[in-house]
Design an enzyme around this catalytic site. Structure first.
Site, PDB file in Angstrom:
ATOM      1  N   GLU A 152       0.805  -1.218   0.000  1.00  0.00           N
ATOM      2  CA  GLU A 152       0.000   0.000   0.000  1.00  0.00           C
ATOM      3  C   GLU A 152       0.839   1.270   0.000  1.00  0.00           C
ATOM      4  O   GLU A 152       1.681   1.448   0.879  1.00  0.00           O
ATOM      5  CB  GLU A 152      -0.892  -0.003   1.259  1.00  0.00           C
ATOM      6  N   GLU A 247     -12.239   3.222   5.318  1.00  0.00           N
ATOM      7  CA  GLU A 247     -11.125   3.446   6.239  1.00  0.00           C
ATOM      8  C   GLU A 247     -10.999   4.955   6.469  1.00  0.00           C
ATOM      9  O   GLU A 247     -10.088   5.605   5.970  1.00  0.00           O
ATOM     10  CB  GLU A 247      -9.822   2.857   5.667  1.00  0.00           C
TER      11      GLU A 247
END
Length: 277
Positions: A152, A247
């Protein structure tokens, strides 16, 4: 533009008003069927009792765990993973089997390996060599259960070297295993100045998981100016069929907390069953 991708809730950034083990049930009560977590323990190798309690909390809530981070160090203190950190590489390796074991028990096959910050006592090239080695080790362990390791790009961490999708794909390619994919957090990419539309066009086939928050602020969709709905529709049109992790930090945390932060999403769109109709 609209899409039919399924949403799930990150229980490490949402529902923080509740004890961690109560959050999966709160997600279910809010109408969702799936959750993801950052590493939910203080250490790389927690006790069997603590692992059992976490597994039971997810199972008892009736939600599916669809994403789990490997141990990433002390996140509040600024750590962003151990994958390329020479002094703590052994901790990451010790954590691999525990993480994959939890995934096996809960049917989770996506595991996020935060790459780690640059450190002063190692050359970037040496960190990248170690990073490739550790990502490959994690990927081979995940492959035993049909799992995928995620890499990520992250914003807000000055020493984290993977800022763009291209940075993450380069790290994935260095590792050389087929079951390592890009985690496309549309918030992090946008804040870091990546061209999200170009990322979707170039890397759709490499994207194995998606997360969203609006910017500025990292709050729920509609509080900022990111074209999240259009970008999710573009991802779906490009062939992405996976989950979309929520998120974000609730903008309403001073009033209604996490439950109110879902007001932008009709309840009938929260269930995995209705999302795909």
């Amino acid at each position: 533009m609209s899409h039919q991708l399924r949403y799930e809730v990150n229980c490490s950034i949402l529902f923080t008003e509740l004890p961690l083990l109560e959050r999966p049930a709160a997600v279910k009560a809010a109408g969702f069927d799936a959750v993801e977590f950052w590493w939910p323990f203080a250490e790389a190798v927690p006790s069997d009792k603590d692992v059992d309690a976490f597994v039971a909390a997810v199972q008892d809530a009736g939600v599916q765990l669809v994403g789990l981070n490997f141990f990433a160090g002390d996140m509040p203190a600024g750590d962003r993973g151990l994958v390329s950190w020479p002094a703590r590489s052994a901790e990451f390796r010790d954590n691999i089997d525990v993480t994959i074991g939890i995934g096996e028990r809960l049917g989770c096959t996506a595991f996020n390996a935060l790459y780690g910050n640059r450190v002063e006592d190692a050359a970037p090239e040496a960190q990248d060599e170690l990073g490739a080695e550790n990502l490959a080790l994690a990927a081979r362990a995940a492959a035993r259960i049909g799992g995928t390791v995620l890499v990520e790009p992250v914003s807000g961490a000055d020493r984290y070297p993977l800022l763009t999708a291209a940075d993450a794909v380069a790290a994935i390619d260095r590792a050389g295993e087929p079951n390592i994919g890009l985690l496309a957090d549309l918030y992090h990419l946008a804040v870091n100045g990546d061209d999200v539309d170009a990322v979707i066009a170039a890397y759709a086939a490499r994207i194995a998981h998606v997360q969203i928050a609006d910017a500025p602020g990292r709050n729920e969709p509609g509080t900022g100016d990111l074209p999240l709905e259009r970008q999710l529709a573009a991802l779906e049109a490009a062939g992405y069929t996976g989950w979309v992790g929520l998120e974000y930090k609730p903008a309403t945390s001073s009033t209604g907390g996490s439950v109110e932060s879902f007001d932008w999403l009709p309840r009938e769109r929260r269930s995995a069953a209705t999302a795909t109709r």
